[in-house]
Scaffold this motif. Structure first.
Motif, short mmCIF file in Angstrom:
data_model
loop_
_atom_site.label_atom_id
_atom_site.label_comp_id
_atom_site.label_asym_id
_atom_site.label_seq_id
_atom_site.Cartn_x
_atom_site.Cartn_y
_atom_site.Cartn_z
N GLN A 218 -16.01 21.56 -29.36
CA GLN A 218 -15.67 20.50 -28.60
C GLN A 218 -16.54 19.37 -28.94
OE1 GLN A 218 -15.46 20.83 -24.35
NE2 GLN A 218 -14.18 22.53 -24.56
N ALA A 219 -17.68 19.68 -29.23
CA ALA A 219 -19.02 18.64 -29.70
C ALA A 219 -18.42 18.11 -30.99
CB ALA A 219 -20.16 19.02 -29.70
N HIS A 220 -17.77 19.12 -32.08
CA HIS A 220 -17.49 18.83 -33.49
C HIS A 220 -16.43 17.87 -33.24
CE1 HIS A 220 -16.16 20.18 -37.56
NE2 HIS A 220 -17.04 19.16 -37.60
N ALA A 221 -15.39 18.05 -32.56
CA ALA A 221 -14.04 17.35 -32.69
C ALA A 221 -14.37 15.95 -32.00
CB ALA A 221 -13.09 18.00 -31.54
N HIS A 222 -15.42 15.82 -30.91
CA HIS A 222 -15.57 14.46 -30.46
C HIS A 222 -16.65 13.72 -31.60
CE1 HIS A 222 -13.89 14.32 -26.56
NE2 HIS A 222 -14.24 15.58 -26.60
N PHE A 223 -17.42 14.42 -32.48
CA PHE A 223 -18.13 13.74 -33.31
C PHE A 223 -17.27 13.55 -34.36
CE2 PHE A 223 -20.02 14.22 -37.72
CZ PHE A 223 -21.42 13.64 -37.41
N MET A 224 -16.42 14.00 -35.11
CA MET A 224 -15.59 13.62 -36.29
C MET A 224 -14.67 12.43 -35.72
SD MET A 224 -16.03 15.65 -38.76
CE MET A 224 -14.95 14.67 -39.63
N ALA A 225 -14.14 12.63 -34.40
CA ALA A 225 -13.36 11.30 -33.98
C ALA A 225 -14.32 10.05 -34.03
CB ALA A 225 -12.93 11.44 -32.50
N ASP A 226 -15.45 10.08 -33.31
CA ASP A 226 -16.28 9.09 -33.42
C ASP A 226 -16.53 8.59 -34.75
OD1 ASP A 226 -16.50 9.08 -30.91
OD2 ASP A 226 -18.49 10.14 -30.71
N TYR A 227 -16.74 9.34 -35.77
CA TYR A 227 -17.23 9.03 -37.11
C TYR A 227 -15.96 8.27 -37.61
CZ TYR A 227 -19.39 9.05 -41.75
OH TYR A 227 -19.79 8.82 -42.99
N PHE A 228 -14.84 8.74 -37.40
CA PHE A 228 -13.69 8.10 -38.19
C PHE A 228 -13.48 6.69 -37.77
CE2 PHE A 228 -13.10 11.80 -40.59
CZ PHE A 228 -11.93 11.74 -41.26
N ASN A 229 -13.70 6.54 -36.31
CA ASN A 229 -13.38 5.53 -35.59
C ASN A 229 -14.51 4.49 -36.16
OD1 ASN A 229 -11.34 5.57 -33.90
ND2 ASN A 229 -12.41 7.20 -32.61
N GLN A 230 -15.73 4.94 -36.46
CA GLN A 230 -16.80 4.13 -36.79
C GLN A 230 -16.35 3.55 -38.32
OE1 GLN A 230 -20.18 6.06 -36.66
NE2 GLN A 230 -20.13 6.57 -34.38
N GLN A 231 -15.54 4.21 -38.98
CA GLN A 231 -15.13 3.62 -40.31
C GLN A 231 -13.95 3.03 -40.31
OE1 GLN A 231 -17.51 4.27 -42.70
NE2 GLN A 231 -18.76 5.33 -41.06
N GLY A 232 -13.39 2.78 -39.14
CA GLY A 232 -12.15 1.91 -39.18
C GLY A 232 -10.94 2.87 -39.34
N ILE A 233 -10.92 4.15 -38.94
CA ILE A 233 -9.80 5.11 -38.92
C ILE A 233 -9.53 5.24 -37.48
CG2 ILE A 233 -8.68 7.22 -39.80
CD1 ILE A 233 -9.63 4.82 -41.92
N PRO A 234 -8.42 5.10 -36.81
CA PRO A 234 -8.29 5.25 -35.64
C PRO A 234 -7.98 6.87 -35.39
CG PRO A 234 -6.88 3.64 -36.33
CD PRO A 234 -7.42 4.08 -37.49
#
Length: 322
Positions: A218-234
């Protein structure tokens, strides 16, 4: 296939045919009920028995294995009450939770459905059918016959060293992997950027991506989502704690393009069809062919029309199956 099989069986019997359809997830049951209603041309066919729902009639029921055990049907039903029992994702049938159901009921037809009949633990599931497979088609043949979409598969080297990660019972330690992929910020950010770069390199247009990333935890999934959002990828993360409303909303946003990626753990692995998915990221190490094929299947929806250009991306250590 099972809906057409049931229709033919039902039409051959003047008295009709009682049906019990078993699966382990609500989404599978809902999609199966919808499919049966379309094939039978009966918008009211069958009732759901899952997540607290109880059917008014027991003649045609789409029931979770959890509800089946909770109701203990074998305590108050005749062995031959159901004329046909269908068990989806039958590779789960080796689990203890299925044994009372399978040992008690004696339907005219027992039909098991699975895309992955081989279990990693070697347990046999074919003995329920006298070691006979009624119909079988493997991935290459299904693609050749245009029943599934062909795909492009890319293996991307991963520089994260897993040689020191604990290996137990055929699996990497989830906590240790999460530490590498999330907690150790330099390593985690470097890997996430490599994944993003690979997607950019192997896909033609970010606007056309409807993707799912399968993660370690779960932590990995949320980390990846946060990282992509930070790079402008919804992006959005879903896990077992996500509500039905969140899952349905995420699927709708993915289809509409409001989301580019959904990062998941132990969700969407099997039985759930989201036709818009055209890009998959394998972000978790696994040596399980069952897990691999189930996740690959999320990007190979049935039907030859739209989706023939669907692609599957892979990110992970060089020779490891990720």
């Amino acid at each position: 296939m099972s809906a057409f099989d049931y229709r033919r069986f039902k039409e051959s019997r003047p008295e009709g045919a009682r049906l019990l359809f078993i699966a382990h997830r609500k989404e599978i049951l809902e999609q199966s009920q919808s499919c049966f209603r379309q094939v039978l041309k009966d918008p009211n066919f069958g009732e759901l028995a899952v997540a607290g729902k109880r059917p008014a009639q027991m003649d045609h029921v789409f029931m979770s294995i959890q509800t089946c055990n909770s109701l203990a049907l074998w305590d108050h039903m005749a062995r031959d009450y159901y004329d046909m029992i269908i068990v989806d994702e039958f590779h789960h049938s080796a689990a203890q939770s299925y044994q009372k159901l399978l040992n008690y009921f004696q339907p005219q037809i027992l039909l098991g459905l699975t895309a992955t009949p081989e279990r990693m633990d070697g347990k046999d599931i074919l003995h329920w059918f006298d070691d006979h497979i009624a119909a079988e088609i493997r991935l290459p043949a299904a693609i050749e016959r245009r029943l599934l979409c062909p795909f492009h598969y890319f293996g991307v080297s991963d520089t994260v060293d897993l040689t020191h990660v604990k290996w137990t019972n055929g699996h990497y330690d989830i906590g240790a992997l999460t530490n590498l992929y999330v907690m150790e910020s330099h390593t985690a950010n470097k890997r996430a950027q490599a994944i993003l770069d690979a997607v950019d390199r192997y896909t033609a247009d970010w606007q056309g991506i409807h993707g799912v990333g399968f993660c370690v935890s779960q932590a990995h999934a949320h980390f990846m989502a946060d990282y992509f959002n930070q790079q402008g990828i919804p992006a959005l993360a879903l896990d077992a704690q996500s509500s039905d409303e969140e899952r349905q909303g995420a699927s709708q946003k993915l289809a509409s393009g409001a989301l580019t990626f959904i990062f998941v753990v132990d969700l969407f692995n099997e039985g759930v069809d989201i036709p818009c998915i055209n890009t998959i990221l394998f972000l978790r190490p696994t040596n399980s062919m069952t897990v691999f094929l189930q996740q690959l299947g999320r990007g190979a929806p049935s039907g030859p029309g739209e989706g023939l250009s669907h692609r599957t991306g892979l990110c992970g250590p060089g020779q490891q199956k990720i």
